[in-house]
Design a protein around this motif. Structure first.
Motif: not given
Length: 176
Positions: A130-133, A125-127, A140-147
């Motif tokens: 559609p992006g942060d606001s 769901p985080f990935l 969504l303050p983190r780099e979820y994909g990288r993490n």
């Protein structure tokens, strides 16, 4: 198997004597009906049926608070996703692992695959958001994909070390 077919069945010699003196073991002469005993086994079914009934009642009696169409779509979609995508994928991966990996290396690979899959499902769901606001920097303050990638790589690294150790131990005990 019908009860009539069970009565006419011959004793299965493969099952005879596998679990001697176990009152809960299946009877090789009557495998379909021996699972019905002892009677108290059926008591374990009651809490599950009660939970299903309560959930069904809550779903139906919620009125407009729960959109039944959306819920049914999600429910059927999850079943189809499992049966048409996830189960065949796991079967294919199991077949591939059985062909390519030595037996001691299979458990670490299976554990790593399960952990990676669960982590990916949790993070999905985080990935897919559609992006942060810009109005809300905490959204969504983190780099979820990288993490996710780093954690999955760490899981597979541990699994690889585990598999190498397991294979070496198996070879050492086989030669001793």
């Amino acid at each position: 198997m019908s009860l009539e077919a069970e009565r006419s069945r011959e004793r299965d010699p493969r099952a005879a004597g596998l679990v001697p003196e176990d009152p809960y073991a299946a009877d090789p002469d009557r495998p379909a009906t021996s699972a019905l005993r002892p009677w108290w086994r059926w008591l374990f079914l009651l809490p599950g049926l009660a939970a299903l009934a309560w959930g069904g009642y809550g779903l139906v009696s919620a009125g407009s608070r729960i959109p039944l169409g959306s819920w049914a779509t999600w429910f059927v979609g999850a079943a189809l996703l499992h049966d048409l995508v996830l189960a065949p994928l796991w079967i294919a991966l199991g077949w591939l692992a059985a062909r390519l990996l030595p037996r001691p290396a299979r458990p670490p690979v299976v554990v790593a695959a399960v952990v990676s899959g669960v982590l990916t499902l949790i993070t999905l769901p985080f990935l897919l958001t559609p992006g942060d606001s810009p109005a809300n920097p905490s959204f969504l303050p983190r780099e979820y994909g990288r993490n996710l990638l780093l954690i999955v790589l760490a899981v597979w690294l541990v699994a690889a070390v585990w598999a190498v150790v397991a294979v070496r131990r198996a070879r050492r005990t086989a030669t001793s």
